[in-house]
Design an enzyme around this catalytic site. Structure first.
Site, PDB file in Angstrom:
ATOM      1  N   TYR A   1       5.280  11.595  -7.806  1.00 44.51           N
ATOM      2  CA  TYR A   1       5.094  12.610  -6.772  1.00 44.51           C
ATOM      3  C   TYR A   1       3.599  12.779  -6.555  1.00 44.51           C
ATOM      4  O   TYR A   1       2.875  13.049  -7.491  1.00 44.51           O
ATOM      5  CB  TYR A   1       5.571  13.989  -7.242  1.00 44.51           C
ATOM      6  CG  TYR A   1       6.948  14.089  -7.800  1.00 44.51           C
ATOM      7  CD1 TYR A   1       7.941  14.718  -7.074  1.00 44.51           C
ATOM      8  CD2 TYR A   1       7.243  13.620  -9.071  1.00 44.51           C
ATOM      9  CE1 TYR A   1       9.205  14.868  -7.597  1.00 44.51           C
ATOM     10  CE2 TYR A   1       8.502  13.747  -9.598  1.00 44.51           C
ATOM     11  CZ  TYR A   1       9.487  14.370  -8.859  1.00 44.51           C
ATOM     12  OH  TYR A   1      10.728  14.511  -9.372  1.00 44.51           O
TER      13      TYR A   1
ATOM     14  N   ASP B   1      16.860  24.973 -14.949  1.00 41.47           N
ATOM     15  CA  ASP B   1      17.604  24.545 -13.765  1.00 41.47           C
ATOM     16  C   ASP B   1      19.024  25.112 -13.768  1.00 41.47           C
ATOM     17  O   ASP B   1      19.574  25.432 -12.719  1.00 41.47           O
ATOM     18  CB  ASP B   1      17.637  23.029 -13.661  1.00 41.47           C
ATOM     19  CG  ASP B   1      16.288  22.441 -13.274  1.00 41.47           C
ATOM     20  OD1 ASP B   1      15.365  23.214 -12.940  1.00 41.47           O
ATOM     21  OD2 ASP B   1      16.158  21.206 -13.318  1.00 41.47           O
TER      22      ASP B   1
ATOM     23  N   LYS C   1       5.060  17.220  -0.948  1.00 44.81           N
ATOM     24  CA  LYS C   1       5.225  16.136  -1.923  1.00 44.81           C
ATOM     25  C   LYS C   1       5.510  14.819  -1.213  1.00 44.81           C
ATOM     26  O   LYS C   1       6.349  14.759  -0.318  1.00 44.81           O
ATOM     27  CB  LYS C   1       6.400  16.421  -2.862  1.00 44.81           C
ATOM     28  CG  LYS C   1       6.224  17.642  -3.729  1.00 44.81           C
ATOM     29  CD  LYS C   1       7.468  17.886  -4.576  1.00 44.81           C
ATOM     30  CE  LYS C   1       7.320  19.151  -5.399  1.00 44.81           C
ATOM     31  NZ  LYS C   1       8.555  19.446  -6.133  1.00 44.81           N
TER      32      LYS C   1
ATOM     33  N   GLN D   1      -2.737  16.369  -6.895  1.00 43.67           N
ATOM     34  CA  GLN D   1      -2.086  16.174  -8.193  1.00 43.67           C
ATOM     35  C   GLN D   1      -1.033  15.074  -8.076  1.00 43.67           C
ATOM     36  O   GLN D   1      -0.269  15.050  -7.116  1.00 43.67           O
ATOM     37  CB  GLN D   1      -1.415  17.483  -8.621  1.00 43.67           C
ATOM     38  CG  GLN D   1      -0.725  17.431  -9.967  1.00 43.67           C
ATOM     39  CD  GLN D   1      -0.192  18.807 -10.371  1.00 43.67           C
ATOM     40  OE1 GLN D   1      -0.794  19.826 -10.091  1.00 43.67           O
ATOM     41  NE2 GLN D   1       0.929  18.818 -11.053  1.00 43.67           N
ATOM     42  N   ASP D   2      -1.007  14.166  -9.038  1.00 45.97           N
ATOM     43  CA  ASP D   2       0.049  13.161  -9.148  1.00 45.97           C
ATOM     44  C   ASP D   2       0.900  13.488 -10.362  1.00 45.97           C
ATOM     45  O   ASP D   2       0.369  13.854 -11.413  1.00 45.97           O
ATOM     46  CB  ASP D   2      -0.548  11.758  -9.351  1.00 45.97           C
ATOM     47  CG  ASP D   2      -1.031  11.125  -8.059  1.00 45.97           C
ATOM     48  OD1 ASP D   2      -0.721  11.643  -6.968  1.00 45.97           O
ATOM     49  OD2 ASP D   2      -1.712  10.089  -8.143  1.00 45.97           O
ATOM     50  N   ASN D   3       2.220  13.353 -10.207  1.00 44.25           N
ATOM     51  CA  ASN D   3       3.161  13.581 -11.304  1.00 44.25           C
ATOM     52  C   ASN D   3       4.052  12.361 -11.459  1.00 44.25           C
ATOM     53  O   ASN D   3       4.326  11.664 -10.479  1.00 44.25           O
ATOM     54  CB  ASN D   3       4.042  14.810 -11.019  1.00 44.25           C
ATOM     55  CG  ASN D   3       3.226  16.063 -10.817  1.00 44.25           C
ATOM     56  OD1 ASN D   3       2.226  16.276 -11.480  1.00 44.25           O
ATOM     57  ND2 ASN D   3       3.642  16.895  -9.877  1.00 44.25           N
TER      58      ASN D   3
ATOM     59  N   GLU E   1       0.867  -1.166   0.000  1.00 37.73           N
ATOM     60  CA  GLU E   1       0.000   0.000   0.000  1.00 37.73           C
ATOM     61  C   GLU E   1       0.911   1.226   0.000  1.00 37.73           C
ATOM     62  O   GLU E   1       1.724   1.391   0.903  1.00 37.73           O
ATOM     63  CB  GLU E   1      -0.856  -0.033   1.264  1.00 37.73           C
ATOM     64  CG  GLU E   1      -2.080   0.800   1.201  1.00 37.73           C
ATOM     65  CD  GLU E   1      -2.959   0.533   2.417  1.00 37.73           C
ATOM     66  OE1 GLU E   1      -4.171   0.382   2.215  1.00 37.73           O
ATOM     67  OE2 GLU E   1      -2.446   0.478   3.551  1.00 37.73           O
TER      68      GLU E   1
ATOM     69  N   GLU F   1       6.786  29.221  -9.241  1.00 37.07           N
ATOM     70  CA  GLU F   1       7.968  28.361  -9.182  1.00 37.07           C
ATOM     71  C   GLU F   1       9.249  29.170  -9.027  1.00 37.07           C
ATOM     72  O   GLU F   1       9.449  30.194  -9.672  1.00 37.07           O
ATOM     73  CB  GLU F   1       8.074  27.486 -10.432  1.00 37.07           C
ATOM     74  CG  GLU F   1       9.204  26.487 -10.329  1.00 37.07           C
ATOM     75  CD  GLU F   1       9.307  25.559 -11.516  1.00 37.07           C
ATOM     76  OE1 GLU F   1       9.542  24.366 -11.289  1.00 37.07           O
ATOM     77  OE2 GLU F   1       9.162  26.033 -12.666  1.00 37.07           O
TER      78      GLU F   1
ATOM     79  N   HIS G   1      13.618  22.741  -7.023  1.00 40.83           N
ATOM     80  CA  HIS G   1      12.398  23.501  -7.291  1.00 40.83           C
ATOM     81  C   HIS G   1      11.565  23.701  -6.025  1.00 40.83           C
ATOM     82  O   HIS G   1      11.533  22.840  -5.160  1.00 40.83           O
ATOM     83  CB  HIS G   1      11.522  22.753  -8.303  1.00 40.83           C
ATOM     84  CG  HIS G   1      12.208  22.452  -9.586  1.00 40.83           C
ATOM     85  ND1 HIS G   1      11.859  21.375 -10.373  1.00 40.83           N
ATOM     86  CD2 HIS G   1      13.212  23.065 -10.249  1.00 40.83           C
ATOM     87  CE1 HIS G   1      12.613  21.344 -11.453  1.00 40.83           C
ATOM     88  NE2 HIS G   1      13.458  22.353 -11.396  1.00 40.83           N
TER      89      HIS G   1
END
Length: 180
Positions: A130, A167, A70, A46-48, A28, A141, A61
């Site tokens: 994430y 970056d 996160k 939100q999933d990334n 799980e 950002e 970031h």
């Protein structure tokens, strides 16, 4: 199992219970109720999913006006994951910590809002997931230089890292925007 960070009192490594047999395994990876205590009841919105080749460095970031917590895990390969405390009022302001996350160790990292976050890909390829407590907001950002001498992050580099243009243009820690 929850293991608190050795540097930050609100950062945790989460080791999910693993059930293995001859067919493979089951674990799980997310349950709101066991994260409520860690996150103060943050709702994840939100999933990334990112994929990176060996030598890619992503980050560092953070979103100033709309910060994200996160929950990070690696589902393929291995990364050196780094967080930096950007909260001016924190006793650990400006400190960093690195963690090895991999598909093999199955550890997850809870990164609270107020931290810069990034990782360096150690394996031939790595895929990270994430789960975020806030939506990505490009205008909020900020990017911190991965190689800032004041932070002196000890990245386990294997040659020159591969960076995105944004970056490569990150701010130094001294010039960065901070959280209150």
């Amino acid at each position: 199992m929850l293991t608190p960070s050795s540097v930050f009192n609100d950062v945790y490594i989460i080791e999910p219970r693993l059930y293995e047999d001859e067919r493979g395994f089951f674990m799980e990876t997310f349950r709101q109720e066991w994260l409520d205590d860690l996150t103060g009841g943050a709702v994840f919105v939100q999933d990334n999913h990112s994929a990176s080749h060996q030598g890619v460095l992503r980050g560092l970031h953070y979103q100033l006006e709309q910060p994200q917590g996160k929950l990070v895990r690696v589902v393929a390969g291995r990364v050196f994951d780094v967080i930096v405390d950007m909260r001016r009022s924190s006793p650990t302001f400006g400190r960093w910590q690195g963690f090895e996350l991999s598909a093999e160790n199955r550890h997850q990292l809870w990164v609270p809002p107020g931290f810069a976050h990034g990782f360096y890909t150690l394996s031939e390829r790595a895929e990270c997931l994430y789960r975020c407590s806030g939506y990505f907001h490009a205008q909020s950002e900020r990017i911190l230089r991965w190689d800032d001498p004041d932070l002196a992050i000890r990245w386990p580099l294997q040659g020159e890292p591969i960076l995105s243009e944004k970056d490569a243009r990150g701010s130094s820690f001294k010039q960065a925007d901070y959280f209150v």
